[in-house]
Design a protein around this motif. Structure first.
Motif, PDB file in Angstrom:
ATOM      1  N   ARG A 109      24.219 -44.042  22.900  1.00 45.87           N
ATOM      2  CA  ARG A 109      21.826 -44.161  23.646  1.00 45.87           C
ATOM      3  C   ARG A 109      21.594 -43.017  22.804  1.00 45.87           C
ATOM      4  N   ARG A 120      33.811 -41.353  23.683  1.00 43.83           N
ATOM      5  CA  ARG A 120      32.388 -41.922  24.595  1.00 43.83           C
ATOM      6  C   ARG A 120      32.920 -41.175  26.097  1.00 43.83           C
ATOM      7  N   GLU A 173      31.435 -41.924  29.959  1.00 40.11           N
ATOM      8  CA  GLU A 173      30.423 -42.188  30.343  1.00 40.11           C
ATOM      9  C   GLU A 173      29.893 -41.417  31.870  1.00 40.11           C
ATOM     10  N   ARG A 197      29.220 -41.791  35.784  1.00 41.55           N
ATOM     11  CA  ARG A 197      28.166 -42.401  36.566  1.00 41.55           C
ATOM     12  C   ARG A 197      28.402 -41.461  38.147  1.00 41.55           C
ATOM     13  N   ARG A 230      23.674 -39.968  29.866  1.00 42.79           N
ATOM     14  CA  ARG A 230      24.449 -40.631  31.187  1.00 42.79           C
ATOM     15  C   ARG A 230      25.877 -41.470  30.128  1.00 42.79           C
ATOM     16  N   GLU A 231      25.377 -40.872  28.843  1.00 39.30           N
ATOM     17  CA  GLU A 231      26.468 -41.716  27.712  1.00 39.30           C
ATOM     18  C   GLU A 231      26.542 -40.386  26.670  1.00 39.30           C
ATOM     19  N   THR A 232      27.859 -40.083  25.994  1.00 33.09           N
ATOM     20  CA  THR A 232      27.222 -39.800  25.023  1.00 33.09           C
ATOM     21  C   THR A 232      28.981 -39.215  24.443  1.00 33.09           C
ATOM     22  N   SER A 236      35.837 -42.340  30.665  1.00 37.60           N
ATOM     23  CA  SER A 236      36.217 -42.304  28.945  1.00 37.60           C
ATOM     24  C   SER A 236      36.779 -44.112  29.460  1.00 37.60           C
TER      25      SER A 236
END
Lengths: 143, 162
Positions: free
Chosen positions: A2, A67, A69, A71, A87-89, A119
């Motif tokens: 994102r 990737r 994430e 949470r 949040r996502e990278t 992940s």
């Protein structure tokens, strides 16, 4: 991955400044080395605000980028509405990223949460293995 | 003789004094401190993703069936009080029509290395010792009625360390 818009970045800066001024996170003191899936994994937070913040460092132990994430869950593993930036990278090989997590107290005086870095490194097989490394944090509201 | 010996001794002493005076005075030992810290953390590294294979009656898809393969995950714990578990999925991510109806999933895991873990239901957390533990994760999907239709199936087990 994102893309974070300018508006989002601006709000992040504002919130980060507020967090730096009003929140105590003892676990942030030590800088983790590379190739760690997430640090810290335990922490206690005291906040004078109506929410608290935790900075975590998801890491990538693989030789290729993945990737990740982040949470936030409560004690019963119900997802908690929290601001997670980012949040996502994507994380490069044997690298780590800083992620800021902000959680509202709501009506509670304290909260126990799990911050999980998730992940999916492989997609090719019929039974994928999704890894989830969760840190447990206890936050108290100081009034 | 005594006088000669005394003169020689004096001469040697003077020579040594001159020699040591010429040496630099900084030849001393010094301790250089090094500090380090290892953060208490848990690292999960997927080794082999699992493969599900049908049984002879096509009522189950499992990594323990012939042709199936257990997934492996390496757990590196640097200390603390971390536990591992493996959550079974609730559905297939990808399945042909009818393949995902009436299916129950069961995950189990076992471990070797710094922590020996017997065959354990996935929902049961197991504390891990500091060091490297190799987890072997199995997944079983059972159809309550009918058989699994032909097609590609995909699902995922969540291996957790907390």
């Amino acid at each position: 991955m994102r893309v974070i818009g300018l508006k989002h970045v601006a709000s992040w800066r504002t919130v980060a400044a507020a967090v730096a001024a009003q929140v105590i996170v003892p676990a942030m003191g030590s800088a983790p080395a590379a190739a760690q899936s997430m640090t810290p994994m335990r922490g206690e937070v005291k906040s004078f605000n109506d929410r608290f913040a935790v900075r975590v460092f998801p890491g990538n132990p693989y030789k290729h980028r993945i990737r990740v994430e982040v949470r936030v869950y409560d004690e019963a593993f119900n997802e908690v509405a929290a601001d997670v930036v980012p949040r996502e990278t994507m994380i490069g090989a044997e690298d780590r990223r800083s992620v800021l997590v902000m959680v509202p107290f709501g009506a509670a005086k304290d909260r126990k949460i799990r911050v999980c870095a998730e992940s999916v490194p492989f997609n090719s097989q019929s039974a994928r293995m999704k890894t989830q490394v969760c840190g447990r944090f206890y936050a108290q509201r100081v009034q | 003789m005594k006088a000669v010996a005394r003169k020689s001794a004096v001469a040697v002493a003077l020579s040594l004094a001159t020699l040591f005076a010429a040496l630099p005075a900084s030849a001393q030992l010094a301790n250089v401190p090094f500090t380090g810290a290892v953060t208490s953390t848990c690292i999960l590294t997927v080794g082999i993703p699992g493969v599900l294979s049908p049984d002879a009656g096509f009522t189950s898809l499992a990594s323990t069936n012939p042709g199936g393969l257990a997934g492996t995950v390496t757990v590196l714990s640097t200390g603390g009080s971390f536990s591992v578990s493996a959550d079974a999925p609730s559905a297939f991510t990808t399945a042909p029509a009818g393949g995902d109806t009436g299916v129950d999933f069961f995950a189990r895991y076992q471990g070797s290395g710094s922590t020996t873990i017997g065959d354990t239901p996935g929902t049961t957390p197991t504390p891990v010792n500091a060091g490297v533990t190799l987890l072997s994760v199995n997944l079983r999907a059972e159809k309550s009625s009918g058989t699994f239709p032909a097609g590609a199936y995909l699902t995922e087990v969540v291996v957790r360390c907390e």
